[in-house]
Design a protein around this motif. Structure first.
Motif, short mmCIF file in Angstrom:
data_model
loop_
_atom_site.label_atom_id
_atom_site.label_comp_id
_atom_site.label_asym_id
_atom_site.label_seq_id
_atom_site.Cartn_x
_atom_site.Cartn_y
_atom_site.Cartn_z
N TYR A 94 0.81 -1.21 0.00
CA TYR A 94 0.00 0.00 0.00
C TYR A 94 0.85 1.27 0.00
CZ TYR A 94 1.11 0.14 5.00
OH TYR A 94 1.78 0.17 6.21
N LEU A 95 2.19 1.14 0.15
CA LEU A 95 3.04 2.32 0.28
C LEU A 95 3.25 3.01 -1.07
CD1 LEU A 95 5.68 0.78 2.68
CD2 LEU A 95 3.97 2.50 3.27
N LEU A 96 2.92 4.29 -1.12
CA LEU A 96 2.96 5.03 -2.38
C LEU A 96 4.36 5.53 -2.74
CD1 LEU A 96 -0.30 7.04 -1.74
CD2 LEU A 96 0.03 5.45 -3.64
N GLU A 97 5.22 5.74 -1.76
CA GLU A 97 6.53 6.35 -2.01
C GLU A 97 7.67 5.39 -1.72
OE1 GLU A 97 6.27 9.84 0.49
OE2 GLU A 97 5.49 11.05 -1.19
N ARG A 98 7.42 4.10 -1.86
CA ARG A 98 8.44 3.13 -1.47
C ARG A 98 9.65 3.12 -2.40
NH1 ARG A 98 4.07 0.19 -3.53
NH2 ARG A 98 4.53 -1.34 -5.18
N HIS A 99 9.54 3.79 -3.56
CA HIS A 99 10.67 3.86 -4.48
C HIS A 99 11.57 5.06 -4.19
CE1 HIS A 99 7.56 6.51 -5.98
NE2 HIS A 99 8.45 7.11 -6.75
N LEU A 100 11.18 5.92 -3.26
CA LEU A 100 11.94 7.13 -2.94
C LEU A 100 12.78 6.93 -1.68
CD1 LEU A 100 9.17 9.83 -3.54
CD2 LEU A 100 10.96 9.09 -5.13
N LYS A 101 13.99 7.46 -1.70
CA LYS A 101 14.86 7.39 -0.53
C LYS A 101 14.76 8.68 0.25
CE LYS A 101 19.54 6.23 0.97
NZ LYS A 101 20.93 5.91 0.56
N GLN A 102 13.77 8.75 1.11
CA GLN A 102 13.54 9.91 1.97
C GLN A 102 13.71 9.44 3.41
OE1 GLN A 102 10.18 12.31 -0.56
NE2 GLN A 102 9.55 10.39 0.39
N GLU A 103 14.69 9.96 4.11
CA GLU A 103 15.04 9.43 5.42
C GLU A 103 14.81 10.43 6.54
OE1 GLU A 103 19.04 7.96 5.26
OE2 GLU A 103 18.49 6.22 4.03
N MET A 104 14.38 9.93 7.66
CA MET A 104 14.17 10.75 8.85
C MET A 104 15.51 11.23 9.40
SD MET A 104 12.07 9.73 12.33
CE MET A 104 10.46 9.92 11.52
N THR A 105 15.53 12.46 9.89
CA THR A 105 16.72 13.00 10.52
C THR A 105 16.66 12.80 12.03
OG1 THR A 105 15.74 15.19 10.84
CG2 THR A 105 16.85 14.78 8.73
N SER A 106 17.79 12.96 12.67
CA SER A 106 17.84 12.86 14.13
C SER A 106 16.99 13.95 14.79
CB SER A 106 19.29 12.97 14.61
OG SER A 106 20.07 11.92 14.11
N GLN A 107 16.89 15.11 14.11
CA GLN A 107 16.09 16.20 14.66
C GLN A 107 14.61 15.82 14.73
OE1 GLN A 107 18.43 16.57 12.28
NE2 GLN A 107 19.97 17.62 13.55
N VAL A 108 14.13 15.15 13.68
CA VAL A 108 12.72 14.72 13.70
C VAL A 108 12.52 13.64 14.77
CG1 VAL A 108 10.91 13.55 12.39
CG2 VAL A 108 12.31 15.30 11.29
N ALA A 109 13.45 12.69 14.86
CA ALA A 109 13.33 11.64 15.87
C ALA A 109 13.32 12.24 17.27
CB ALA A 109 14.47 10.64 15.73
N ALA A 110 14.18 13.24 17.51
CA ALA A 110 14.21 13.90 18.82
C ALA A 110 12.90 14.61 19.11
CB ALA A 110 15.38 14.89 18.86
N ALA A 111 12.31 15.22 18.08
CA ALA A 111 11.02 15.90 18.26
C ALA A 111 9.92 14.91 18.61
CB ALA A 111 10.66 16.68 17.00
N VAL A 112 9.96 13.72 18.01
CA VAL A 112 8.98 12.69 18.35
C VAL A 112 9.14 12.28 19.81
CG1 VAL A 112 8.16 10.36 17.88
CG2 VAL A 112 8.91 11.81 15.98
N ALA A 113 10.38 11.99 20.21
CA ALA A 113 10.64 11.58 21.58
C ALA A 113 10.22 12.67 22.57
CB ALA A 113 12.11 11.23 21.76
N ASP A 114 10.55 13.91 22.27
CA ASP A 114 10.21 15.02 23.17
C ASP A 114 8.70 15.22 23.28
OD1 ASP A 114 12.89 15.49 23.55
OD2 ASP A 114 13.03 17.15 22.12
N GLY A 115 7.99 14.80 22.24
CA GLY A 115 6.54 15.01 22.24
C GLY A 115 5.75 13.92 22.94
#
Length: 367
Positions: A28-49
């Motif tokens: 079902y994934l629409l963008e599985r052919h694209l290499k778009q990666e999460m940054t540490s900044q986004v991961a930190a924002a998730v954890a902080d939230g």
């Protein structure tokens, strides 16, 4: 809507990358052919939230192939969660399809961060034909090799399997394979039309009913393997009548994309475009904070529609006390609205399951 929705999520889905080296026919994934990666900044924002009041939260790394980021980058994404994990507020799980090999280096990461491992495999080789790489080559041997590495390192694993129509008469064959593979927990996802899989061909109700009947028959003689759906239904019957009649409150399941965008209710909605629903984006963790996004969930039109759909299900469906009208994404993908009630998913994963057990009980009563 507070009657239907929890204020404190118990599961958070995190997408470390959109990329998947696999090209499964029903994905079902629409963008599985694209290499778009999460940054540490986004991961930190998730954890902080993650709000302390939420209690214990399962963080599931999933969709595309989470291992495709590489072990070094994955560790960088895990580190912001370490204070929470050590405090017992977060437990990690990773769901892999075997598109990236599970090596000893990966097992070191799993052990260090106490990550639960889920492997996606549909059964023996002849039923795993949907799972291929971008060159069209079967992934079966590579997936099994990864499982063997987990077993050699004594790392337990669960299995998720997709059931297509071709596999509905092979339930015992599939479960024998799963047992011999070495897992003690299996969950079945019956193929549905979701996201990129708009041309999917879900099994008929009769085919699904036969599949679940055979699952129950197998389970009766193989209690050492837990089947998610069987356990859920048997657990329901173990409740008091008052508990069975009570309405459930649904987890919002915040799903955070690689860029910090958040969708609610259904991970399958991530990356799906819809003008009417603003692409289902509830906010972005870099700007709004996860706990704030969750607290404003009731303001979203699609969340409001989902709650209205649950009310309709309760009034119209004889299976509601067990089903509780879940799986918002299937409503949208099949009907274009969240106020719809019956879906193929509902028929094949809920109604067929209950009817199959009823068939067996009736047969036993007639003996």
């Amino acid at each position: 809507m507070s009657h239907w929705l929890t204020e404190q999520p118990k599961t958070i889905i995190v997408q470390p990358t959109t990329l998947c080296p696999m090209d499964c026919e029903y994905c079902y994934l629409l963008e599985r052919h694209l290499k778009q990666e999460m940054t540490s900044q986004v991961a930190a924002a998730v954890a902080d939230g993650i709000d302390a009041s939420w209690g214990s939260v399962e963080v599931v790394w999933h969709g595309g192939e989470p291992l495709a980021v590489g072990a070094k980058r994955f560790v960088e994404l895990l580190e912001p969660f370490e204070p929470l994990r050590r405090a017992g507020s977060v437990q990690h799980k990773v769901q892999t399809g075997g598109g990236t090999p599970i090596t000893d280096a990966w097992c070191d990461v799993f052990e260090r961060y106490e990550i639960g491992v889920g492997v996606s495999i549909d059964g023996p080789r002849d039923l795993n034909h949907h799972r291929v790489d971008r060159g069209g080559y079967a992934m079966f041997d590579r997936a099994v090799a990864g499982v063997e590495t987990l077993k050699r390192r004594d790392i337990p694993f669960s299995v998720l399997a997709v059931v297509s129509e071709r596999g509905t008469d092979r339930a015992a064959h599939v479960l024998d394979f799963m047992r011999d593979l070495g897992t003690t927990w299996v969950g079945f996802n019956v193929e549905a039309k979701e996201g990129a899989n708009v041309g999917g061909k879900p099994p008929s109700l009769d085919h699904a009913r036969r599949f679940w009947r055979d699952v129950f028959m197998w389970y009766r003689n193989n209690g050492d393997v837990t089947v998610r759906e069987v356990g859920k239904l048997l657990g329901f019957f173990g409740l008091t009548s008052e508990q069975r009649d009570a309405d459930a409150r649904h987890d919002l399941i915040p799903t955070i994309g690689w860029n910090g965008d958040v969708v609610l209710l259904s991970p399958e909605l991530l990356g799906v475009h819809s003008t009417n629903y603003n692409d289902f984006i509830a906010g972005n963790v870099l700007a709004d904070g996860l706990s704030t996004i969750v607290s404003h969930a009731e303001e979203l039109p699609y969340v409001q529609e989902f709650a209205a759909g649950l009310e309709k299900c309760k009034q119209a469906c004889e299976f509601f006390s067990f089903c509780q009208g879940a799986h918002a994404g299937d409503r949208f993908f099949e009907h274009g609205t969240f106020t719809a009630t019956e879906t193929d998913h509902c028929r094949n994963s809920v109604q067929a399951l209950v009817l199959a057990l009823a068939d067996l009980l009736q047969e036993k009563g007639n003996q």
